[in-house]
Design an enzyme around this catalytic site. Sequence first.
Site, PDB file in Angstrom:
ATOM      1  N   LYS A 204       0.941  -1.214   0.004  1.00 50.54           N
ATOM      2  CA  LYS A 204      -0.044   0.106   0.067  1.00 50.54           C
ATOM      3  C   LYS A 204       0.746   1.308  -0.044  1.00 50.54           C
ATOM      4  O   LYS A 204       2.085   1.214   0.323  1.00 50.54           O
ATOM      5  CB  LYS A 204      -1.019  -0.113   1.138  1.00 50.54           C
ATOM      6  CG  LYS A 204      -2.205  -0.888   0.939  1.00 50.54           C
ATOM      7  CD  LYS A 204      -3.255  -0.781   1.686  1.00 50.54           C
ATOM      8  CE  LYS A 204      -4.628  -1.848   1.053  1.00 50.54           C
ATOM      9  NZ  LYS A 204      -5.665  -2.158   2.239  1.00 50.54           N
ATOM     10  N   ARG A 245      -3.226  -9.922   5.223  1.00 49.38           N
ATOM     11  CA  ARG A 245      -3.875 -10.061   3.461  1.00 49.38           C
ATOM     12  C   ARG A 245      -2.682  -9.583   2.795  1.00 49.38           C
ATOM     13  O   ARG A 245      -2.322  -8.520   2.778  1.00 49.38           O
ATOM     14  CB  ARG A 245      -5.007  -9.208   3.306  1.00 49.38           C
ATOM     15  CG  ARG A 245      -5.669  -9.412   2.131  1.00 49.38           C
ATOM     16  CD  ARG A 245      -6.976  -8.487   1.933  1.00 49.38           C
ATOM     17  NE  ARG A 245      -7.572  -8.491   0.645  1.00 49.38           N
ATOM     18  CZ  ARG A 245      -7.058  -7.866  -0.177  1.00 49.38           C
ATOM     19  NH1 ARG A 245      -6.149  -6.957  -0.250  1.00 49.38           N
ATOM     20  NH2 ARG A 245      -7.812  -7.820  -1.396  1.00 49.38           N
TER      21      ARG A 245
END
Length: 278
Positions: A204, A245
């Site tokens: 991210k 995740r």
Amino acid sequence: MGILNVTPDSFSDGGSWLDPGRAVAHGLALAAQGADMVDVGGESTRPGARRVPVQEELARVLPVVRGLAREGVLVSIDTMRAEVAEAALDAGARIVNDVSGGRADDRMAKTVARSGLPFVVMHWRGQSRAMDALAGYRDVVADVTAEVERQLDAVVSAGVDPAQVIVDPGLGFAKSRDDDWALLAALDAWHALGRPLLVGPSRKRFLGELLADPATGEPRPARERDDATTATAVLAAARGAWAVRVHEVRSAADAVRVEAAVRAHRPVADRWAPYRGG
Ligand code: PMM
């Protein structure tokens, strides 16, 4: 939790797994690398993304869910739509991962309640196209946990058993870089909700900005953020996360297993505590 985005436009793996055969093979590879479950998604949620038509989302995910479930892989379906969740559960998915935590589709909570299966309720303030404008917190940890608690109350009122729910702070979703770091630094706060915690740091923006090129200031490209993702996976595991995740499973799965082995041996360390200084 290994990530399998069956999309043309996800921010780091868009377009890689659009062919169902390749997608199933990749999902099996993630399981072989140590993923306990594979999260299949057919709609990108990157900031600015537009919604895909429901028929398109169904056509992307169903053959992949079916193919992986048939091979015995524990499949989670990453969707904001009740119709897609229901069809994926019929095709063999066993977890519903809704980044909107039931807020994008008011039929979602009832659908999940009927299934009795685990339901990931992620912190969410609005659709991806408007997401960045929705950031802004007085105290990000207090505000995000309180908002998730309200989402939890809403799904429980719609019939979901609290025991079904897994919570997720939603890193990068209506969050600034500093918000993401603050949430990671305060994962302990989530245990107060009494539910298992899923964390999704993989590749991210906050990691790309941390690792920006010092000369140009350009964020590190998404596909070169896996080592940093693995570091966050260890930190999350050490704070008691139920799952992390990730796109790159091998290193993250190895790392969380190392963390678990050290934790299992902590009683040995505790025997030495009386001899420690300070
Ligand atoms: N992040 C993305 C997609 N789905 N689901 C959960 N539960 N938590 C997340 O943080 C999350 C998610 C966006 O990342 P991707 O486009 O790489 O899948």
